[in-house]
Scaffold this motif. Structure first.
Motif, PDB file in Angstrom:
ATOM      1  N   MET A   1      31.161  97.229-121.228  1.00 29.11           N
ATOM      2  CA  MET A   1      30.101  98.161-121.640  1.00 29.11           C
ATOM      3  C   MET A   1      28.877  97.362-122.074  1.00 29.11           C
ATOM      4  O   MET A   1      28.563  97.282-123.251  1.00 29.11           O
ATOM      5  CB  MET A   1      30.578  99.008-122.824  1.00 29.11           C
ATOM      6  CG  MET A   1      31.783  99.882-122.512  1.00 29.11           C
ATOM      7  SD  MET A   1      31.289 101.439-121.794  1.00 29.11           S
ATOM      8  CE  MET A   1      32.621 102.477-122.418  1.00 29.11           C
ATOM      9  N   ASN A   2      28.202  96.755-121.116  1.00 34.18           N
ATOM     10  CA  ASN A   2      27.007  96.017-121.496  1.00 34.18           C
ATOM     11  C   ASN A   2      25.750  96.828-121.170  1.00 34.18           C
ATOM     12  O   ASN A   2      24.698  96.296-120.901  1.00 34.18           O
ATOM     13  CB  ASN A   2      26.975  94.648-120.817  1.00 34.18           C
ATOM     14  CG  ASN A   2      27.187  94.781-119.317  1.00 34.18           C
ATOM     15  OD1 ASN A   2      27.373  95.897-118.831  1.00 34.18           O
ATOM     16  ND2 ASN A   2      27.136  93.681-118.590  1.00 34.18           N
ATOM     17  N   GLN A   3      25.932  98.156-121.173  1.00 36.45           N
ATOM     18  CA  GLN A   3      24.781  99.022-120.897  1.00 36.45           C
ATOM     19  C   GLN A   3      23.810  98.947-122.072  1.00 36.45           C
ATOM     20  O   GLN A   3      24.232  98.967-123.209  1.00 36.45           O
ATOM     21  CB  GLN A   3      25.244 100.476-120.740  1.00 36.45           C
ATOM     22  CG  GLN A   3      26.201 100.690-119.583  1.00 36.45           C
ATOM     23  CD  GLN A   3      25.540 100.560-118.226  1.00 36.45           C
ATOM     24  OE1 GLN A   3      24.323 100.410-118.130  1.00 36.45           O
ATOM     25  NE2 GLN A   3      26.333 100.581-117.182  1.00 36.45           N
ATOM     26  N   PRO A   4      22.519  98.881-121.760  1.00 42.21           N
ATOM     27  CA  PRO A   4      21.564  98.881-122.862  1.00 42.21           C
ATOM     28  C   PRO A   4      21.579 100.243-123.561  1.00 42.21           C
ATOM     29  O   PRO A   4      21.785 101.274-122.924  1.00 42.21           O
ATOM     30  CB  PRO A   4      20.222  98.651-122.157  1.00 42.21           C
ATOM     31  CG  PRO A   4      20.438  99.109-120.754  1.00 42.21           C
ATOM     32  CD  PRO A   4      21.891  98.854-120.449  1.00 42.21           C
ATOM     33  N   THR A   5      21.366 100.219-124.859  1.00 45.43           N
ATOM     34  CA  THR A   5      21.356 101.471-125.601  1.00 45.43           C
ATOM     35  C   THR A   5      20.024 102.174-125.396  1.00 45.43           C
ATOM     36  O   THR A   5      18.966 101.556-125.509  1.00 45.43           O
ATOM     37  CB  THR A   5      21.552 101.190-127.104  1.00 45.43           C
ATOM     38  OG1 THR A   5      22.714 100.388-127.238  1.00 45.43           O
ATOM     39  CG2 THR A   5      21.735 102.472-127.886  1.00 45.43           C
ATOM     40  N   GLU A   6      20.100 103.468-125.074  1.00 45.17           N
ATOM     41  CA  GLU A   6      18.882 104.257-124.907  1.00 45.17           C
ATOM     42  C   GLU A   6      18.503 104.851-126.249  1.00 45.17           C
ATOM     43  O   GLU A   6      19.298 105.545-126.878  1.00 45.17           O
ATOM     44  CB  GLU A   6      19.104 105.375-123.882  1.00 45.17           C
ATOM     45  CG  GLU A   6      19.348 104.874-122.466  1.00 45.17           C
ATOM     46  CD  GLU A   6      18.079 104.374-121.783  1.00 45.17           C
ATOM     47  OE1 GLU A   6      16.985 104.536-122.351  1.00 45.17           O
ATOM     48  OE2 GLU A   6      18.201 103.816-120.667  1.00 45.17           O
TER      49      GLU A   6
END
Lengths: 436, 290
Positions: A1-6
């Motif tokens: 889960m290396n998705q950038p935080t929105e």
């Protein structure tokens, strides 16, 4: 889960008039705004009669008339009390309504909503469709810090969340911010858009150019239920519809389709829509509980606007202008807080309530707070009076050899037979008290 | 794997109306969607990418609003999108369209060789099923049409195995890459993109190519000029409704109703009677052998 935080300044849930007004006002002021819509495109879930009241939109987009898809400006308002074979009505028509800028316009929401959403996007808001908010994200203290959507990695954060997700706001209900809607506090409205040449409409309604006419209808068409019908002229189509309280429909086992078909067959309505082609059919719930049905309107990090809060003036058939106004007021409250570097805490958001109280929104809702209950308990207003008045008119205008005094006596007797003298006086008092 | 998916934005057929006089499709006000067969093509491409790596580039030829369809494809998880748009392309038939798409795919191939091209079986507004094969022929790709399932991809050997729906059964086919596959509706329903994909799609820059950047060499082969197809007449099918016949049914004598029914069937379709006769003879013959 290396998705950038929105992370956004504000998340607006819903792309109806309330959500668009809020998102536009915030984005125009340079805030980072995300607007989430569960429908396939902005406006796909939206339904309205539809009349646009210029004032509410003008306060958000002053030059909206230059680009908004407006159908006709309303120069004539008719009110009809309906009986099975007749209607007794009033017309108000004024050439003053032809002066620019116009005051009320008929619109087709499918076109209008696309335009409104384009304005929101051009103002800089990010608008994402097919994103259904499933829950509000809260921190340990219970403060709302974002939303979760029905997609993988669906957590999105914001300093404040404006809930504009409509009459049955699932998000607010699920989060316990308000109760589920009650059938006695909502009306079910259905409408059709019937297309025909502009010239036909102009001739049938005595209109020229962009002039438009609207008809509001009460009486036998709602079959004793609390409800109203309407007919609005668009450029080359006519919107015709009817709405009744959901609880009444349930009790009477009536379907909205039957009511609309009956309305379209009414001898006063049928010739106006004859020969047209129905191209759009829509149904929607309307929150008609009024002032006393309003839930808490704000809390830690969140605010309710538009239908999701129940902002609707059933007496004057106004909804979208309350939606746009409350959306704007919520946005302005946040802008004021952001400018002062203050958080969207419940105590700070009390300023939203203050702005509402000062506006026509709360003043009008308070004025008519007793109407929904009165109509529910005092059925004579919808069930008896329209019929009695129509019979009286028929009697009065028919020339049949009887003297006028006898006719007047007969008319008075017919009223007193259905409603005693005391009842008549009581009804007059009730109307006076409820609208005072 | 470097995969290209060709899609088309079409009017949503559930909202379509046909002009009563000209019999042409009335597109005004009809919402546009991605051609439904193309969704199966996108999903097949995404699944191969997810297993074998690489990227999926989605392309379309159309007017600027077709970018909406490309953005939607990105939201499903496609990596890149190219809109091929130029006024000169308008009025294209399947021959001209396949020429433009093939040129664009060849241009993409110069950046990185293309292993697989996907299209839908056909579009729902044209129903020709010619563009896919047209691209394959021009680019000299192996062609697999009406594919319902991707069975296996062997990158090292450069081979792909698919199931192809044919009349009366399913064919298991293998071919070498690069290949072009036209997808049937299958079991691979399009996925529900993730929230990050939704954000990425909304913010993505969509590459826009005109005739020059798409690598079009022969301008006589595009648009109306490059389209030899002539629509001479469009007409609706004439309904051949025939009146239903009723047979009275008396519960006391069910035999009479079946007799009446059979009589009508035999009178309408004499072939049935002959077949029955033949069966009777054969059955009789069989009985004699016992």
């Amino acid at each position: 889960m290396n998705q950038p935080t929105e992370k956004f300044d504000v998340i607006v849930v819903g792309a109806g008039p309330a959500g668009n007004a809020a998102a536009y006002t915030l984005a125009k002021a340079g805030k980072k705004v995300l607007q989430l819509e569960r429908g396939e495109y902005p406006g796909s879930k939206n339904v309205q009669g539809a009349i646009l009241y210029a004032d509410a939109l003008e306060k958000i987009i002053p030059d909206f008339r230059d680009s908004a898809p407006l159908e006709r400006h309303v120069v004539e308002q008719r009110m009809w009390l309906m009986e099975e074979q007749s209607h007794l009505g009033t017309h108000f028509r004024s050439d003053q309504y032809n002066q620019q800028p116009g005051n009320r316009y008929t619109i087709i929401r499918a076109r209008f909503d696309k335009w409104f959403s384009d304005q929101v996007q051009q103002a800089g808001a990010l608008v994402l469709c097919e994103m259904t908010v499933t829950e509000l994200l809260k921190d340990e203290s219970g403060r709302v810090i974002g939303v979760n959507v029905d997609r993988e990695n669906g957590r999105i954060y914001a300093d404040a969340v404006i809930l504009a997700d409509g009459v049955n706001s699932l998000v607010a209900s699920r989060a316990g911010l308000r109760e589920d809607i009650k059938p006695a506090a909502v009306a079910l409205g259905v409408k059709e858009i019937i297309f025909m040449p502009k010239e036909t409409i102009d001739a049938r309604f005595n209109l020229t150019g962009q002039e438009g006419a609207v008809i509001e209808m009460f009486g036998s068409i709602s079959e004793g239920m609390v409800g109203t019908g309407f007919l609005y002229t668009n450029k080359d189509s006519i919107s015709v519809g009817i709405g009744c309280m959901l609880s009444d429909m349930k009790q009477q086992q009536t379907t909205p389709v039957e009511l609309l078909e009956k309305l379209k067959r009414h001898p006063s309505v049928a010739p106006l829509i004859a020969g047209g082609e129905t191209r759009e059919y829509a149904a929607h719930l309307l929150p008609e509980g009024g002032y006393d049905a309003l839930p808490k309107l704000y809390g830690e990090g969140w605010m309710l606007v538009g239908d999701s809060a129940g902002f609707l003036n059933a007496v004057h058939r106004e909804g979208s202008n309350l939606a746009m106004t409350t959306g704007r007021l919520a946005a302005e409250t946040l802008l004021e807080l952001f400018a002062a570097g203050q958080p969207a805490s419940a105590s700070n958001l009390a300023r939203y309530q203050a702005r509402l109280d000062e506006s026509f929104v709360m003043k009008d809702l308070k004025k008519y707070r007793k109407i929904p209950g009165m109509l529910d308990r005092q059925r004579q207003f919808v069930a008896d009076y329209p019929g009695l008045l129509n019979q009286a008119a028929f009697n009065f205008f028919s020339v049949d050899g009887r003297d006028k005094e006898a006719k007047e006596k007969e008319i008075i007797a017919s009223f007193r037979q259905r409603r005693s003298l005391l009842g008549l006086l009581g009804d007059a008092f009730r109307v006076w008290r409820a609208t005072r | 794997m470097n995969i290209v998916v060709c899609i088309k934005q079409v009017p949503d057929s559930t909202h379509i109306r046909v002009h009563p006089v000209t019999n042409t499709i009335m597109r005004q006000g009809v919402p546009a969607v991605i051609n439904p067969y193309d969704l199966f093509a996108i999903e097949a491409a995404l699944q191969i990418r997810d297993t074998h790596g690489g990227k999926v580039t989605v392309i379309t030829m159309g007017p600027p609003p077709a970018a909406v369809a490309l953005r939607k494809a990105l939201a499903y998880g496609c990596d890149e999108a190219v809109l091929i748009t130029d006024k000169i392309f308008s009025g294209a038939d399947t021959l001209a369209t396949s020429y433009v798409l093939a040129s664009a795919i060849a241009t993409l191939g110069k950046e990185q060789p293309v292993d697989l091209v996907f299209t839908g079986k056909q579009t729902i507004d044209g129903d020709t099923a010619q563009v896919g094969p047209g691209i394959a022929k021009r680019l000299n790709l192996e062609l697999l049409t009406y594919v319902s399932k991707i069975v296996a991809v062997n990158r090292e050997a450069g081979k792909i195995q698919v199931e192809r729906r044919a009349e009366g059964g399913v064919q298991l086919l293998e071919t070498r890459l690069p290949a072009l596959i036209t997808m049937l509706e299958g079991t691979n329903e399009i996925r529900f993109g993730s929230a990050p994909d939704m954000f990425r799609a909304a913010r993505a820059e969509i590459r826009t190519w005109d005739r020059e950047s798409a690598g079009i060499e022969d301008l006589k082969k595009v648009g109306l000029k490059g389209s030899p197809t002539v629509v001479s007449r469009v007409f609706g099918p004439t309904p051949r409704a025939e009146k239903a016949q009723q047979i009275a049914f008396d519960p006391a004598a069910p035999q009479a109703a079946t007799d009446a029914l059979l009589e009508k069937v035999l009178a309408e379709i004499p072939k049935v009677g002959k077949e029955l006769e033949r069966h009777k003879v054969e059955a009789g013959a069989g009985a004699n052998h016992e």
